[in-house]
Motif scaffolding. Sequence first.
Motif, PDB file in Angstrom:
ATOM      1  N   SER A  38     -51.418 -24.485  16.095  1.00  0.00           N
ATOM      2  CA  SER A  38     -51.448 -25.908  16.450  1.00  0.00           C
ATOM      3  C   SER A  38     -50.121 -26.395  17.015  1.00  0.00           C
ATOM      4  CB  SER A  38     -51.831 -26.739  15.218  1.00  0.00           C
ATOM      5  OG  SER A  38     -50.909 -26.511  14.158  1.00  0.00           O
ATOM      6  N   GLY A  39     -49.000 -25.895  16.492  1.00  0.00           N
ATOM      7  CA  GLY A  39     -47.691 -26.328  16.973  1.00  0.00           C
ATOM      8  C   GLY A  39     -47.457 -25.968  18.418  1.00  0.00           C
ATOM      9  N   LEU A  40     -47.765 -24.722  18.780  1.00  0.00           N
ATOM     10  CA  LEU A  40     -47.580 -24.275  20.163  1.00  0.00           C
ATOM     11  C   LEU A  40     -48.539 -24.998  21.096  1.00  0.00           C
ATOM     12  CD1 LEU A  40     -46.393 -22.459  22.313  1.00  0.00           C
ATOM     13  CD2 LEU A  40     -47.924 -20.633  21.568  1.00  0.00           C
ATOM     14  N   ASN A  41     -49.786 -25.148  20.700  1.00  0.00           N
ATOM     15  CA  ASN A  41     -50.761 -25.854  21.549  1.00  0.00           C
ATOM     16  C   ASN A  41     -50.350 -27.304  21.793  1.00  0.00           C
ATOM     17  OD1 ASN A  41     -52.587 -23.784  22.105  1.00  0.00           O
ATOM     18  ND2 ASN A  41     -53.666 -24.074  20.169  1.00  0.00           N
ATOM     19  N   LYS A  42     -49.813 -27.943  20.771  1.00  0.00           N
ATOM     20  CA  LYS A  42     -49.357 -29.323  20.926  1.00  0.00           C
ATOM     21  C   LYS A  42     -48.200 -29.409  21.919  1.00  0.00           C
ATOM     22  CE  LYS A  42     -47.580 -33.300  18.337  1.00  0.00           C
ATOM     23  NZ  LYS A  42     -47.151 -33.807  17.005  1.00  0.00           N
ATOM     24  N   ALA A  43     -47.244 -28.467  21.820  1.00  0.00           N
ATOM     25  CA  ALA A  43     -46.107 -28.461  22.743  1.00  0.00           C
ATOM     26  C   ALA A  43     -46.560 -28.234  24.179  1.00  0.00           C
ATOM     27  CB  ALA A  43     -45.108 -27.386  22.320  1.00  0.00           C
ATOM     28  N   LEU A  44     -47.523 -27.330  24.384  1.00  0.00           N
ATOM     29  CA  LEU A  44     -48.028 -27.062  25.734  1.00  0.00           C
ATOM     30  C   LEU A  44     -48.802 -28.258  26.278  1.00  0.00           C
ATOM     31  CD1 LEU A  44     -49.257 -23.357  25.352  1.00  0.00           C
ATOM     32  CD2 LEU A  44     -47.152 -24.167  26.421  1.00  0.00           C
TER      33      LEU A  44
ATOM     34  N   LEU B 204     -57.881 -29.943  32.358  1.00  0.00           N
ATOM     35  CA  LEU B 204     -57.983 -29.037  33.503  1.00  0.00           C
ATOM     36  C   LEU B 204     -57.820 -29.755  34.840  1.00  0.00           C
ATOM     37  CD1 LEU B 204     -60.907 -26.687  32.380  1.00  0.00           C
ATOM     38  CD2 LEU B 204     -58.451 -26.280  32.252  1.00  0.00           C
ATOM     39  N   LYS B 205     -58.074 -31.057  34.883  1.00  0.00           N
ATOM     40  CA  LYS B 205     -57.970 -31.798  36.137  1.00  0.00           C
ATOM     41  C   LYS B 205     -56.530 -32.187  36.462  1.00  0.00           C
ATOM     42  CE  LYS B 205     -62.627 -33.752  35.916  1.00  0.00           C
ATOM     43  NZ  LYS B 205     -63.436 -34.999  35.913  1.00  0.00           N
ATOM     44  N   ASN B 206     -55.666 -32.201  35.462  1.00  0.00           N
ATOM     45  CA  ASN B 206     -54.280 -32.625  35.684  1.00  0.00           C
ATOM     46  C   ASN B 206     -53.250 -31.661  35.092  1.00  0.00           C
ATOM     47  OD1 ASN B 206     -54.773 -35.415  36.862  1.00  0.00           O
ATOM     48  ND2 ASN B 206     -55.884 -35.582  34.925  1.00  0.00           N
ATOM     49  N   CYS B 207     -53.673 -30.458  34.731  1.00  0.00           N
ATOM     50  CA  CYS B 207     -52.753 -29.525  34.068  1.00  0.00           C
ATOM     51  C   CYS B 207     -51.687 -29.012  35.036  1.00  0.00           C
ATOM     52  CB  CYS B 207     -53.528 -28.354  33.474  1.00  0.00           C
ATOM     53  SG  CYS B 207     -54.372 -27.330  34.698  1.00  0.00           S
ATOM     54  N   ARG B 208     -50.483 -28.782  34.486  1.00  0.00           N
ATOM     55  CA  ARG B 208     -49.378 -28.210  35.255  1.00  0.00           C
ATOM     56  C   ARG B 208     -49.171 -26.736  34.928  1.00  0.00           C
ATOM     57  NH1 ARG B 208     -44.930 -30.733  33.068  1.00  0.00           N
ATOM     58  NH2 ARG B 208     -43.665 -29.573  34.544  1.00  0.00           N
ATOM     59  N   ALA B 209     -49.897 -26.236  33.923  1.00  0.00           N
ATOM     60  CA  ALA B 209     -49.883 -24.819  33.557  1.00  0.00           C
ATOM     61  C   ALA B 209     -51.249 -24.491  32.973  1.00  0.00           C
ATOM     62  CB  ALA B 209     -48.764 -24.521  32.560  1.00  0.00           C
ATOM     63  N   TYR B 210     -51.563 -23.206  32.914  1.00  0.00           N
ATOM     64  CA  TYR B 210     -52.885 -22.779  32.469  1.00  0.00           C
ATOM     65  C   TYR B 210     -52.754 -22.045  31.142  1.00  0.00           C
ATOM     66  CZ  TYR B 210     -57.762 -22.206  33.809  1.00  0.00           C
ATOM     67  OH  TYR B 210     -59.120 -22.324  33.896  1.00  0.00           O
TER      68      TYR B 210
ATOM     69  N   SER C 191     -53.669 -22.779  42.697  1.00  0.00           N
ATOM     70  CA  SER C 191     -54.807 -23.604  43.116  1.00  0.00           C
ATOM     71  C   SER C 191     -55.361 -24.409  41.946  1.00  0.00           C
ATOM     72  CB  SER C 191     -55.903 -22.707  43.702  1.00  0.00           C
ATOM     73  OG  SER C 191     -56.418 -21.835  42.706  1.00  0.00           O
ATOM     74  N   LEU C 192     -55.337 -23.844  40.729  1.00  0.00           N
ATOM     75  CA  LEU C 192     -55.854 -24.554  39.563  1.00  0.00           C
ATOM     76  C   LEU C 192     -54.914 -25.656  39.090  1.00  0.00           C
ATOM     77  CD1 LEU C 192     -57.248 -21.544  37.500  1.00  0.00           C
ATOM     78  CD2 LEU C 192     -58.589 -23.327  38.629  1.00  0.00           C
ATOM     79  N   CYS C 193     -53.612 -25.478  39.347  1.00  0.00           N
ATOM     80  CA  CYS C 193     -52.617 -26.449  38.871  1.00  0.00           C
ATOM     81  C   CYS C 193     -52.176 -27.423  39.962  1.00  0.00           C
ATOM     82  CB  CYS C 193     -51.397 -25.723  38.313  1.00  0.00           C
ATOM     83  SG  CYS C 193     -51.757 -24.704  36.874  1.00  0.00           S
ATOM     84  N   THR C 194     -52.771 -27.325  41.151  1.00  0.00           N
ATOM     85  CA  THR C 194     -52.450 -28.250  42.232  1.00  0.00           C
ATOM     86  C   THR C 194     -53.547 -29.299  42.301  1.00  0.00           C
ATOM     87  OG1 THR C 194     -51.320 -26.531  43.487  1.00  0.00           O
ATOM     88  CG2 THR C 194     -51.965 -28.512  44.678  1.00  0.00           C
TER      89      THR C 194
END
Length: 437
Positions: free
Chosen positions: A254-260, A269-275, A422-425
């Motif tokens: 949970s800690g790592l997921n929250k930081a990401l 997924l529509k506005n993510c800057r990393a996958y 393409s996914l992060c643009t």
Amino acid sequence: MSTELYLANKKRKPRRKINAISVKELEAGQVPGFEPGSMLDSQHLLISALLPPAVKEFLAQCESEVKSICGKKHAREEGLLSRWGTQGGSIYLGGQKVAVKKPRVRGAEGEKQLSTYEQFQDPSLFDAQVFQEGIRRVSQRDYEKGLPKIAASFGMSKSKVSKSWVKSTENQLEKLRTRSLKELGITAVFIDGKRFSKLGAVVALGVGADGRKHVLGLYQSSTENSAACRELLDDLERRGLPENELLFIVDGGSGLNKALDEKYQTHDLKNCRAYRVRCYVHKWRNITDVLSPKQSEEASGLFWAIREARDLPQAMECAAALEKLLGKFNESALASFLEAKDDLLALHRLGLSAQLRRFFSTTNPIESLNSLLEEDTRRVKRWQDSAHFQRWLATACLQNEKRMRRIRGFRSLPALVVRIQSLCTHEKTVDSDGQAA
């Protein structure tokens, strides 16, 4: 009793006499400190009674340099310096400090130092040897026992070896903290926390554009909380890690997921800057924890079929079938699967090759690194402070980095980079007034 009288009556511990090695003793085949006919009770004593060829070669080079400066013995050539006997000294050789009798050269302007002697007086030679022995798990406490002592060697006390090890590991920690990440072309990042006795750390492992693995950095923290993960990510970014368009493989903490989510909006997924991709192994363990052995066996085929599916539609069909099955077995198992479903299917949205899909489906690479770190630090019984802990950990990280192999299917990484981009643009929509919506 007065202080003066006490000091006068106090017996001082006699200093151990060190016999230096001279050229004459070498030529006569004599070894200081060893009497012919005496019994040798171990291999170390046997080796210590034999003068290594390196010492003999060193003294031969000194004699050669003296000859080039002063000419032949007893010669009185004009303009040359003169021999001036010998003097006790020491050199660093083979991780040991060896006492030698060095030749002296003198002229009108005073004594001239021999370059050969100065070269072997460099303490870094000793420090480098101590570091190599430490990497081979030779304890600082047993360093002297672990080396075959050269005749007339000294200066291998625990304190001396410890100081050299501290200096060497400090350099390793500084190297890990400051090295640039720009040139590595990091595409994917694994992050995981690890406990070492009472202390813990969060470690980041990256995959470069050439398919090689690199330890990116570490951050000391008792747990894998969001604050520690965020600080580690910020530090990596300052040293050259890309600000976006990265692939993160996580175990579901949970800690790592929250930081990401906070830093890269990986949950959107529509506005993510990393996958983000979830580890299949960790999620399967979570599901089987609440299933019976028979239920786990029946659900196993569908779960791993999701990873092995040839494309996203087939993976979604397998996921739907697994949902129905888990709904019959256990609602808790179903909730655990649904929580990670999008991150599990994210593997197929990337359109990876079979080799890369298998590699990025688990956190095994960083789990393997953590296992090696635990093995390298197991001899430490007590961490004195944070600096002690981080020095050892950084040293183990950099040494194990050399052992890591290039990933299979690395030639498909350029296609992965394009797909992540393409996914992060995300193009912003524009309204009729020309303003971004």
